[in-house]
Structure formats: structure tokens, C-alpha cells
Design a protein around this motif. Structure first.
Motif, mmCIF file in Angstrom:
data_model
loop_
_atom_site.group_PDB
_atom_site.id
_atom_site.type_symbol
_atom_site.label_atom_id
_atom_site.label_comp_id
_atom_site.label_asym_id
_atom_site.label_seq_id
_atom_site.Cartn_x
_atom_site.Cartn_y
_atom_site.Cartn_z
ATOM 1 N N SER A 60 0.737 5.920 -3.340
ATOM 2 C CA SER A 60 -0.087 5.033 -4.154
ATOM 3 C C SER A 60 -0.089 3.601 -3.629
ATOM 4 O O SER A 60 -0.923 2.794 -4.043
ATOM 5 C CB SER A 60 0.409 5.053 -5.605
ATOM 6 O OG SER A 60 1.688 4.445 -5.720
ATOM 7 N N SER A 63 -2.401 2.791 2.615
ATOM 8 C CA SER A 63 -3.808 2.922 2.997
ATOM 9 C C SER A 63 -4.066 4.381 3.362
ATOM 10 O O SER A 63 -3.131 5.140 3.633
ATOM 11 C CB SER A 63 -4.114 2.021 4.192
ATOM 12 O OG SER A 63 -3.376 2.445 5.330
ATOM 13 N N ARG A 79 0.483 -2.153 -1.527
ATOM 14 C CA ARG A 79 -0.944 -2.395 -1.763
ATOM 15 C C ARG A 79 -1.253 -2.192 -3.260
ATOM 16 O O ARG A 79 -1.692 -1.119 -3.682
ATOM 17 C CB ARG A 79 -1.789 -1.460 -0.906
ATOM 18 C CG ARG A 79 -1.724 -1.789 0.583
ATOM 19 C CD ARG A 79 -2.545 -0.829 1.414
ATOM 20 N NE ARG A 79 -2.672 -1.288 2.788
ATOM 21 C CZ ARG A 79 -1.757 -1.099 3.725
ATOM 22 N NH1 ARG A 79 -0.610 -0.464 3.416
ATOM 23 N NH2 ARG A 79 -1.935 -1.545 4.945
ATOM 24 N N ASP A 81 -3.595 -3.378 -4.767
ATOM 25 C CA ASP A 81 -5.043 -3.262 -4.990
ATOM 26 C C ASP A 81 -5.450 -1.817 -5.228
ATOM 27 O O ASP A 81 -6.478 -1.555 -5.866
ATOM 28 C CB ASP A 81 -5.821 -3.853 -3.813
ATOM 29 C CG ASP A 81 -5.414 -3.207 -2.487
ATOM 30 O OD1 ASP A 81 -4.206 -3.196 -2.187
ATOM 31 O OD2 ASP A 81 -6.315 -2.728 -1.776
ATOM 32 N N ASN A 82 -4.648 -0.843 -4.721
ATOM 33 C CA ASN A 82 -4.920 0.567 -5.039
ATOM 34 C C ASN A 82 -4.847 0.799 -6.546
ATOM 35 O O ASN A 82 -5.699 1.480 -7.125
ATOM 36 C CB ASN A 82 -3.920 1.478 -4.333
ATOM 37 C CG ASN A 82 -4.094 1.489 -2.825
ATOM 38 O OD1 ASN A 82 -5.151 1.096 -2.318
ATOM 39 N ND2 ASN A 82 -3.085 1.923 -2.104
ATOM 40 N N TRP A 83 -3.826 0.231 -7.169
ATOM 41 C CA TRP A 83 -3.658 0.363 -8.614
ATOM 42 C C TRP A 83 -4.773 -0.367 -9.355
ATOM 43 O O TRP A 83 -5.269 0.111 -10.380
ATOM 44 C CB TRP A 83 -2.295 -0.181 -9.037
ATOM 45 C CG TRP A 83 -1.139 0.647 -8.562
ATOM 46 C CD1 TRP A 83 -0.811 0.929 -7.262
ATOM 47 C CD2 TRP A 83 -0.164 1.309 -9.355
ATOM 48 N NE1 TRP A 83 0.314 1.702 -7.197
ATOM 49 C CE2 TRP A 83 0.739 1.954 -8.469
ATOM 50 C CE3 TRP A 83 0.062 1.394 -10.720
ATOM 51 C CZ2 TRP A 83 1.824 2.691 -8.918
ATOM 52 C CZ3 TRP A 83 1.160 2.126 -11.179
ATOM 53 C CH2 TRP A 83 2.026 2.770 -10.291
ATOM 54 N N ARG A 85 -7.876 -0.907 -8.293
ATOM 55 C CA ARG A 85 -9.117 -0.124 -8.208
ATOM 56 C C ARG A 85 -9.061 1.093 -9.126
ATOM 57 O O ARG A 85 -10.061 1.460 -9.752
ATOM 58 C CB ARG A 85 -9.365 0.324 -6.765
ATOM 59 C CG ARG A 85 -9.739 -0.800 -5.822
ATOM 60 C CD ARG A 85 -10.343 -0.261 -4.536
ATOM 61 N NE ARG A 85 -9.521 0.759 -3.919
ATOM 62 C CZ ARG A 85 -8.488 0.497 -3.109
ATOM 63 N NH1 ARG A 85 -8.149 -0.763 -2.863
ATOM 64 N NH2 ARG A 85 -7.793 1.476 -2.557
ATOM 65 N N ASP A 269 -10.852 7.092 -0.589
ATOM 66 C CA ASP A 269 -9.994 6.161 -1.334
ATOM 67 C C ASP A 269 -8.820 6.925 -1.919
ATOM 68 O O ASP A 269 -8.651 7.044 -3.132
ATOM 69 C CB ASP A 269 -10.805 5.468 -2.431
ATOM 70 C CG ASP A 269 -10.086 4.231 -2.967
ATOM 71 O OD1 ASP A 269 -8.978 3.940 -2.482
ATOM 72 O OD2 ASP A 269 -10.633 3.570 -3.863
ATOM 73 N N GLY A 271 -5.651 6.184 -1.753
ATOM 74 C CA GLY A 271 -4.651 5.319 -2.378
ATOM 75 C C GLY A 271 -4.912 5.142 -3.857
ATOM 76 O O GLY A 271 -3.990 5.199 -4.683
ATOM 77 N N ALA A 272 -6.187 4.928 -4.225
ATOM 78 C CA ALA A 272 -6.531 4.788 -5.639
ATOM 79 C C ALA A 272 -6.293 6.091 -6.396
ATOM 80 O O ALA A 272 -5.871 6.076 -7.552
ATOM 81 C CB ALA A 272 -7.993 4.363 -5.782
ATOM 82 N N ALA A 275 -2.601 6.387 -6.980
ATOM 83 C CA ALA A 275 -2.219 5.389 -7.990
ATOM 84 C C ALA A 275 -2.592 5.884 -9.383
ATOM 85 O O ALA A 275 -1.813 5.722 -10.337
ATOM 86 C CB ALA A 275 -2.917 4.058 -7.687
#
Length: 305
Positions: A60, A63, A79, A81-83, A85, A269, A271-272, A275
Motif C-alpha cells: 500500500s 509504486s 507513499r 498519496d496511495n491512501w 487516492r 493503480d 498502490g491505491a 491501500a
């Protein structure tokens, strides 16, 4: 340090035959062997369970390139920003709020109705008692997917299709068989003398249940309540049929994650996606970690009278 033994015990130990001592030693070795095998099995099971959870949590923060090139290494950087998004762009925040509302109300309704039904079936004798009890228990053996089509039409005809209310009512009915089955056995273990004393003091049936019997059954109620929360939180099949596409504002968390999974295959995506899965898993882990003593107490107390 000396041990206090009687002369009879000393004579018995001295007169024990070599065969008896050999059998006792063999039994002790077998117990130790089974104990070690149990410990090894638990360790292997823990790795099987924790391994995927740790991998999802690490992924999570990565990249997509890191996820596929170095899946078991620590992320190069966190990151977050994954969470972000997952929470905002994929609307996981909205879906989680919907899940909390649906699961909270349905759990309260299930525990209230289930405990009352279980108490009456366990403590009162009347015509049809066993028939009603086994009718509840038979719900445990009925696969839910066999009822999806008629359930869909019933909920639609009631005007509740795509609503939280319809999903809550179905969750309550879906969870009642297990709740009644477990709590009925638990209420039978409660002492009758306490109930009789309360009745002598002037308590009616309603007051007896809410003021005396329910507090005594607290550990069992907590255990069943947590199992219901976990089961309803992870439910996917019922929401898909009862809150279909077109009612996205009422979707629950499992539907949202399934939608992200579909989109992740096209947008890469990942990572999102991981997450979002982590966000869905964490509340249940925290609940179980905090309440594990109450769960164990409820399961063991219901087995001892």
C-alpha cells in the motif's frame, strides 16, 4: 523442598511394575510430541495468515513498479498519496461510512432480537419451542445464494432495493440463526436461582431479561456481537444483489474495493488498491485485538455450566 506423601502412596510408587513405569514414560513422551507438533502447526498457520497481510500493507506504500519488481522488500519511501487516492478519488471514505452505518445498526438489531428469541427458547417451556428453535438452526444450513433471486424481488417489491434500510434488514435476518443458536446454549448455563430471586423481588419478565439476565450474559453477547460485526463487514454477495449499480452512493466497502480492483487493472493503480484493502482490514484487526479476551471468555463460559 520436600513433598508430603502418605505411606500408602510411597508403597504404591515402590510397588509399581516396570511395565507401568514404561507405559507412563511413553505417555509423557507422546504428550510432549503432540505439544511440539501443535506449536509447529500454529507457527505455520500464523505465517500463512500474517504473510499476505504484511505483503498487502507494504504494497500500500509502494509504486506499481516496486510492487512487481520487489514485492517483499520495504518500500523506498512511504507513499501516503496511495491512501489519499483510495480515500478520496476511489470514494473509500464514503463506502466505509456506509459500511459502519449498516453494520452498526444491523448488529444492534441482530443482538437485540436474537438475544430475546434465544432467551425465551432457552428458559421458557411452551408448545412449539423445539420447532421454532430448530427452524432458526436450519437457517445455518441454508446457503444464502439460493435465496438471492427471491430475496431480490422481495426487497424490490418493498421499495427497499438499493437502500441501506433494505440491506440492514437482510443482514439482521441473515445473522439471526447463528445468534439464536449460540446464545440459546449460553442462556441455558445461567443460574436459575438468580432468576427466581429476581421474580420473588417483583421483577417482571421484561425487567428480568434486561436488568438481570442480559448483564449476566455479557461475555456471550460480546462474543457473538463481534462475530456478527466481522461477518457483516466482509459480506459481499448480498450487497452486490441488493445495492446494485446505479446506487453507488449506498455502496458498502466490499463493493467499493471490488470496483477499485476492476479499475486498477486498467489504470495500473495497484498502490491505491492495496491501500483500500488495508483500510478495510485494519478496523476488524483492531476490534479483535482489543476484544480478544471478551471473545475467549464468552466462548468458554458458554461451554461450562
Amino acid at each position: 523442598m520436600t513433598t508430603n506423601t502418605t505411606p500408602a502412596q510411597d508403597r504404591l510408587a515402590a510397588s509399581a511394575s516396570p511395565a507401568a513405569r514404561t507405559a507412563a514414560g511413553r505417555q509423557k513422551r507422546e504428550i510432549r510430541l503432540f505439544s511440539r507438533l501443535s506449536s509447529i502447526s500454529l507457527m505455520v498457520w500464523s505465517v500463512i495468515i500474517l504473510g499476505p497481510l504484511i505483503w498487502v500493507f507494504l504494497s500500500s506504500f509502494k509504486s506499481p513498479e516496486e510492487i512487481f519488481s520487489s514485492p517483499w522488500t520495504l518500500p523506498a519511501k512511504l507513499r501516503w498519496d496511495n491512501w489519499g487516492r483510495a480515500w478520496n478519488t476511489a470514494h473509500i471514505g464514503t463506502y466505509m461510512i456506509n459500511s459502519v452505518i449498516v453494520v452498526a445498526i444491523s448488529t444492534v438489531g441482530t443482538m437485540l432480537l436474537g438475544s430475546m428469541a434465544a432467551y425465551v427458547l432457552a428458559r421458557y417451556k411452551f408448545f412449539g419451542n423445539r420447532f421454532i428453535y430448530y427452524l432458526f438452526v436450519s437457517g445455518l444450513a441454508f446457503p444464502v445464494f439460493l435465496a438471492l433471486v427471491p430475496l431480490f424481488f422481495v426487497v424490490r417489491d418493498l421499495g427497499l432495493l438499493g437502500t441501506k434500510t433494505g440491506l440492514i434488514l437482510v443482514y439482521i435476518s441473515y445473522s439471526l440463526p447463528f445468534t439464536v443458536f449460540f446464545l440459546s446454549a449460553f442462556f441455558k448455563t445461567l443460574p436459575t436461582s438468580v432468576a427466581e430471586a429476581a421474580m420473588i423481588d417483583g421483577a417482571g419478565h421484561v425487567k428480568l431479561f434486561f436488568r438481570v439476565m442480559m448483564p449476566m450474559a455479557k461475555s456471550g453477547l460480546i462474543s457473538v456481537g463481534i462475530f456478527n460485526v466481522i461477518g457483516q463487514w466482509a459480506q459481499y454477495l448480498l450487497p452486490v444483489y441488493l445495492v446494485p449499480g446505479g446506487y453507488e452512493k449506498n455502496w458498502v466497502l466490499t463493493q467499493g474495493i471490488a470496483e477499485i480492483s476492476t479499475q486498477a487493472g486498467f489504470k495500473s493503480d495497484w498502490g491505491a488498491l492495496f491501500a483500500a484493502i488495508t483500510i478495510a482490514i485494519l478496523p476488524m484487526i483492531l476490534i479483535y485485538a482489543v476484544m480478544q479476551r471478551q471473545i475467549q471468555a464468552g466462548l468458554t463460559a458458554g461451554a461450562v455450566k
